[in-house]
Design a protein around this motif. Structure first.
Motif, PDB file in Angstrom:
ATOM      1  N   PRO A 124      -7.675 -25.874 -16.776  1.00 54.98           N
ATOM      2  CA  PRO A 124      -6.316 -26.105 -16.279  1.00 54.98           C
ATOM      3  C   PRO A 124      -5.978 -27.581 -16.108  1.00 54.98           C
ATOM      4  O   PRO A 124      -4.798 -27.944 -16.061  1.00 54.98           O
ATOM      5  N   CYS A 125      -6.989 -28.432 -16.035  1.00 58.97           N
ATOM      6  CA  CYS A 125      -6.701 -29.879 -15.972  1.00 58.97           C
ATOM      7  C   CYS A 125      -6.044 -30.348 -17.276  1.00 58.97           C
ATOM      8  O   CYS A 125      -5.442 -31.418 -17.310  1.00 58.97           O
ATOM      9  N   HIS A 126      -6.178 -29.569 -18.335  1.00 57.66           N
ATOM     10  CA  HIS A 126      -5.568 -29.901 -19.628  1.00 57.66           C
ATOM     11  C   HIS A 126      -4.442 -28.914 -19.955  1.00 57.66           C
ATOM     12  O   HIS A 126      -4.116 -28.704 -21.122  1.00 57.66           O
ATOM     13  N   LEU A 138     -14.195 -29.666 -21.439  1.00 52.69           N
ATOM     14  CA  LEU A 138     -15.046 -29.402 -20.274  1.00 52.69           C
ATOM     15  C   LEU A 138     -14.235 -29.466 -18.990  1.00 52.69           C
ATOM     16  O   LEU A 138     -13.520 -30.443 -18.765  1.00 52.69           O
ATOM     17  N   HIS A 139     -14.345 -28.447 -18.182  1.00 47.22           N
ATOM     18  CA  HIS A 139     -13.747 -28.470 -16.847  1.00 47.22           C
ATOM     19  C   HIS A 139     -14.870 -28.435 -15.823  1.00 47.22           C
ATOM     20  O   HIS A 139     -15.867 -27.724 -15.995  1.00 47.22           O
ATOM     21  N   GLU A 140     -14.693 -29.177 -14.749  1.00 47.38           N
ATOM     22  CA  GLU A 140     -15.753 -29.313 -13.737  1.00 47.38           C
ATOM     23  C   GLU A 140     -16.211 -27.970 -13.174  1.00 47.38           C
ATOM     24  O   GLU A 140     -17.397 -27.756 -12.972  1.00 47.38           O
ATOM     25  N   SER A 141     -15.268 -27.108 -12.881  1.00 45.78           N
ATOM     26  CA  SER A 141     -15.626 -25.860 -12.195  1.00 45.78           C
ATOM     27  C   SER A 141     -16.000 -24.740 -13.160  1.00 45.78           C
ATOM     28  O   SER A 141     -16.334 -23.640 -12.729  1.00 45.78           O
ATOM     29  N   GLY A 184      -8.950 -35.708 -19.985  1.00 45.30           N
ATOM     30  CA  GLY A 184      -8.436 -35.794 -18.620  1.00 45.30           C
ATOM     31  C   GLY A 184      -9.507 -35.430 -17.618  1.00 45.30           C
ATOM     32  O   GLY A 184      -9.917 -36.259 -16.803  1.00 45.30           O
ATOM     33  N   CYS A 185      -9.955 -34.184 -17.640  1.00 38.79           N
ATOM     34  CA  CYS A 185     -10.931 -33.741 -16.649  1.00 38.79           C
ATOM     35  C   CYS A 185     -12.198 -34.606 -16.775  1.00 38.79           C
ATOM     36  O   CYS A 185     -12.523 -35.110 -17.852  1.00 38.79           O
ATOM     37  N   ASP A 186     -12.892 -34.739 -15.670  1.00 39.33           N
ATOM     38  CA  ASP A 186     -13.899 -35.782 -15.458  1.00 39.33           C
ATOM     39  C   ASP A 186     -14.718 -36.261 -16.662  1.00 39.33           C
ATOM     40  O   ASP A 186     -14.771 -37.447 -16.950  1.00 39.33           O
ATOM     41  N   LYS A 187     -15.403 -35.337 -17.329  1.00 40.84           N
ATOM     42  CA  LYS A 187     -16.349 -35.775 -18.363  1.00 40.84           C
ATOM     43  C   LYS A 187     -15.684 -35.992 -19.714  1.00 40.84           C
ATOM     44  O   LYS A 187     -16.292 -36.550 -20.630  1.00 40.84           O
ATOM     45  N   GLY A 226      -3.119 -30.235 -14.468  1.00 39.64           N
ATOM     46  CA  GLY A 226      -3.388 -31.673 -14.383  1.00 39.64           C
ATOM     47  C   GLY A 226      -4.709 -31.926 -13.675  1.00 39.64           C
ATOM     48  O   GLY A 226      -5.355 -30.999 -13.182  1.00 39.64           O
ATOM     49  N   THR A 227      -5.083 -33.170 -13.617  1.00 37.46           N
ATOM     50  CA  THR A 227      -6.390 -33.545 -13.070  1.00 37.46           C
ATOM     51  C   THR A 227      -6.292 -33.787 -11.563  1.00 37.46           C
ATOM     52  O   THR A 227      -5.199 -33.923 -11.012  1.00 37.46           O
ATOM     53  N   CYS A 228      -7.436 -33.877 -10.910  1.00 34.96           N
ATOM     54  CA  CYS A 228      -7.479 -34.000  -9.449  1.00 34.96           C
ATOM     55  C   CYS A 228      -6.614 -35.175  -8.984  1.00 34.96           C
ATOM     56  O   CYS A 228      -6.575 -36.227  -9.617  1.00 34.96           O
ATOM     57  N   SER A 229      -5.955 -34.968  -7.842  1.00 33.88           N
ATOM     58  CA  SER A 229      -4.863 -35.862  -7.447  1.00 33.88           C
ATOM     59  C   SER A 229      -5.293 -37.052  -6.593  1.00 33.88           C
ATOM     60  O   SER A 229      -4.450 -37.753  -6.052  1.00 33.88           O
ATOM     61  N   THR A 285     -13.137 -38.675 -10.296  1.00 36.41           N
ATOM     62  CA  THR A 285     -13.588 -39.265 -11.562  1.00 36.41           C
ATOM     63  C   THR A 285     -12.473 -39.288 -12.597  1.00 36.41           C
ATOM     64  O   THR A 285     -12.329 -40.258 -13.343  1.00 36.41           O
ATOM     65  N   ALA A 286     -11.660 -38.229 -12.650  1.00 34.32           N
ATOM     66  CA  ALA A 286     -10.606 -38.192 -13.668  1.00 34.32           C
ATOM     67  C   ALA A 286      -9.604 -39.329 -13.466  1.00 34.32           C
ATOM     68  O   ALA A 286      -9.271 -40.051 -14.412  1.00 34.32           O
ATOM     69  N   SER A 287      -9.120 -39.504 -12.229  1.00 29.41           N
ATOM     70  CA  SER A 287      -8.164 -40.593 -11.962  1.00 29.41           C
ATOM     71  C   SER A 287      -8.838 -41.941 -12.188  1.00 29.41           C
ATOM     72  O   SER A 287      -8.216 -42.875 -12.714  1.00 29.41           O
TER      73      SER A 287
HETATM   74 FE1  FES Z   1     -10.619 -31.502 -13.623  1.00 28.89          FE
HETATM   75 FE2  FES Z   1     -10.928 -32.520 -11.061  1.00 28.89          FE
HETATM   76  S1  FES Z   1     -11.553 -30.601 -11.867  1.00 28.89           S
HETATM   77  S2  FES Z   1     -10.134 -33.443 -12.844  1.00 28.89           S
END
Ligand code: FES
Length: 586
Positions: free
Chosen positions: A68-70, A99-102, A136-139, A208-211, A215-217
């Motif tokens: 969902p971050c993408h 890749l999504h963190e969760s 976008g998402c961390d990695k 979107g990515t964590c607000s 790491t993403a921001s």
């Molecule tokens: Fe994707 Fe935080 S879980 S940016």
């Protein structure tokens, strides 16, 4: 009678075309046939010869139902393609790993290098003159930049943008600093099951990515500081018009870069990396970025010098008032002008002559961005949020290769602390005992978790050890915690991470026992374990370390070749073969 071939007729004269759709032909032993076949297939999708004459710009499509971050990928793809077409290029999108963190077990870090290999080899194998990397998402952003750096194509990084904040019982909330805060309250029995379920609906209010400065921001801001993203593109939230405009501009810029031969290695220079380190420190950014920067620099032949980074930290104050070090969210940073506002303030500390994807220097882009306006999210060098950089590097007999702490998000009362170690051998041991009512632990103890380093466990974000339930219930909010793993950039506390070498390869951490004394001094940049040489030798011979291996598959490759945190936890065979020096330069 023979006629002169039309300019597009490269099927007959493939040697005339080493760019565009004719680049990197599949090997059938006959180059003319290879191109003839390629064009026949692509024409099956309705392309004309005229379209196929254009510079080809690849676009990495990392949309996935698991990510969902993408979730705004379709809108971004459309806008990037529009930008490419406007500038006279031909957009060609293709999927890569997402890749999504969760949704990445056991940890997304295990798959970052795989994604970088996927990205690298697809950029190499498919014909393209430039690429827009959408992550976008961390990695994802580190993986894409690592892969692209190894290929050395013209490349633009576009991030998906941050999520919007939500509202829980009239309190503003966002992932994921507030996720941890609310979970901590629930563990301490300050809120009930109904409330924790309620807030679960509000923490992630959009795609979107964590607000916060997770790491993403952090990687989004670092990408802009590196000059590898278009100016102003780090901060627009995922669902805004500004984000879509950044996507269109990224496509346009990629075509200009392809035409000018502006390859990624001309942008990711030592000066650019130093600018990125300044921004990481000044934004109170994620500790994970240190690992990713080391891996990216390693792909270009540079080693990350942790001591030099720490020296930069001493004269780079935290200016960005963003959670977890501060109070705001990414959408507030965007409203405050985004990266140009931060870079303008950091100007005396930056290399303004570093080149960006636009072909202009960072200094020229800042001039073009104008003078800025009154706002309260980015502080000034004279009145910073925190007097030093967000991250400090520690050394000592517990971490001969270094360890780090996010000092701007730590408890000042614990930054000079000596205590008794309470040791957990691995993540399973931690899960089994941390909440046990009979756990022998006090608030002034130091929690130690072993075997979550790169080779031991692919370096999960388990370094944010929970406060033992019985202490949490007494109101204990923070303790010194030490591990060879990572923690999320959204987390906070007095937490020592990335202890190098890790326990699994025989780092000193392997032999720490409950009851040992450990001293942390952030002021002295010290992490010291009080053990005699004789006692250490006795423990080493009683319990020799056997490095973990895996019998087959990707796990085998990972365990065999992954390097330590100070080398970015990259695979040894993916780093550049030549060594050009270290960054930051002394
Ligand atoms: Fe994707 Fe935080 S879980 S940016």
């Amino acid at each position: 009678m023979t006629s002169k071939p039309a300019p597009h007729d490269t099927a007959i004269h493939p040697e005339a075309a080493s760019s565009g759709i004719s680049k990197g032909l599949t090997n059938y032993g006959d180059r003319g046939f290879s191109l003839f076949l390629r064009k026949a297939f692509i024409k099956g999708a309705g392309y004309t010869d005229k379209a196929l004459e254009r510079p080809v710009i690849g676009i990495t499509n990392t949309g996935s139902a698991y990510n969902p971050c993408h979730g705004n990928m379709p809108q971004l793809m459309e806008a990037v393609k529009r930008g490419i077409l406007m500038a006279g290029g031909l957009p060609m999108d293709f999927p890569t790993i997402s890749l999504h963190e969760s949704f990445s077990a056991p940890t997304s870090m295990y798959l970052r290098n795989l994604m970088s290999m996927d990205t690298e080899e697809l950029l190499r194998a498919q014909p393209m003159d430039g690429v827009v990397l959408i992550g976008g998402c961390d990695k994802t952003v580190p993986a894409q930049l690592m892969g692209a750096a190894s290929v050395r194509l013209p490349a633009v990084q576009l991030v998906t943008g941050s999520m919007l904040t939500g509202s829980h019982r009239s309190e503003r909330v966002g992932a994921c600093t507030d996720c941890r805060r609310y979970w901590g309250k629930f563990r301490a029995e300050e809120i009930d099951a109904e409330e924790i379920a309620d807030v679960n609906n509000q923490l992630v209010a959009s795609v979107g990515t964590c607000s916060v400065a997770g790491t993403a921001s952090t990687m989004a801001c670092i990408a802009e500081a590196l000059g590898i993203s278009v100016p102003g593109s780090a901060s627009p939230p995922a669902v805004t018009a500004d984000r879509i405009r950044a996507a269109e501009r990224s496509g346009e810029v990629a075509v200009h870069m392809a035409r000018a031969g502006l390859t990624i290695d001309r942008i990711l220079t030592p000066a650019a990396f130093e600018n990125a380190v300044r921004v990481l420190l000044a934004m109170g950014g994620s500790t994970n970025a240190i690992v990713h920067l080391a891996a990216m620099a390693g792909r270009l032949g540079y080693a990350l010098d942790l001591k030099a980074l720490d020296a930069m930290s001493r004269d780079t104050p935290v200016l960005l008032d963003l959670k977890p070090s501060g109070d705001h969210y990414m959408e507030d940073f965007h409203a405050a002008g985004g990266m140009p506002t931060l870079l303008r303030e950091l100007k005396p500390l930056l290399h303004l002559d570093a080149l960006t994807v636009t072909g202009r220097t960072l200094g020229e882009e800042l001039e073009a961005a104008g003078p800025g306006f009154a706002q309260s999210v980015v502080k000034t060098l004279k009145a910073p949020l925190y007097p030093q950089g967000g991250i400090a590097v520690l050394h000592g007999n517990l971490a001969p290769g270094g360890a780090i702490i996010k000092q701007s998000a730590a408890n000042p009362a614990l930054m000079e602390h000596e205590g008794r170690a309470v040791v957990f051998e691995n993540a399973e041991d931690l899960a089994a005992r941390i909440d046990a009512p009979d756990l022998d632990v006090r608030a002034d103890d130091i929690l130690v978790l072993k075997h979550i380093g790169p080779k031991g466990a692919a370096m999960p974000e388990a370094g944010y050890l929970p406060i033992p339930k019985k202490l949490a219930a007494q109101g204990v909010k923070d303790m010194v915690r030490i591990s060879d793993g990572r923690m999320s950039g959204t987390a906070f506390g007095t937490i020592v991470l990335h202890v190098t070498p890790e326990a699994a390869v025989g780092g000193p951490l392997a032999w720490v026992q409950t009851g040992d004394r450990i001293r942390l001094s952030v002021r002295e940049r010290l992490i010291e374990w009080q053990v005699s040489d004789a006692e250490l030798a006795a423990r080493q011979s009683a319990q020799p370390v056997v490095e973990p291996t895996a019998a087959r598959g990707y796990a085998h490759l990972f365990r065999k070749t992954v390097m330590q945190a100070d080398r970015g936890a990259d695979f040894d065979f993916l780093a550049a073969t030549e060594c050009k020096g270290s960054i930051p330069r002394n």
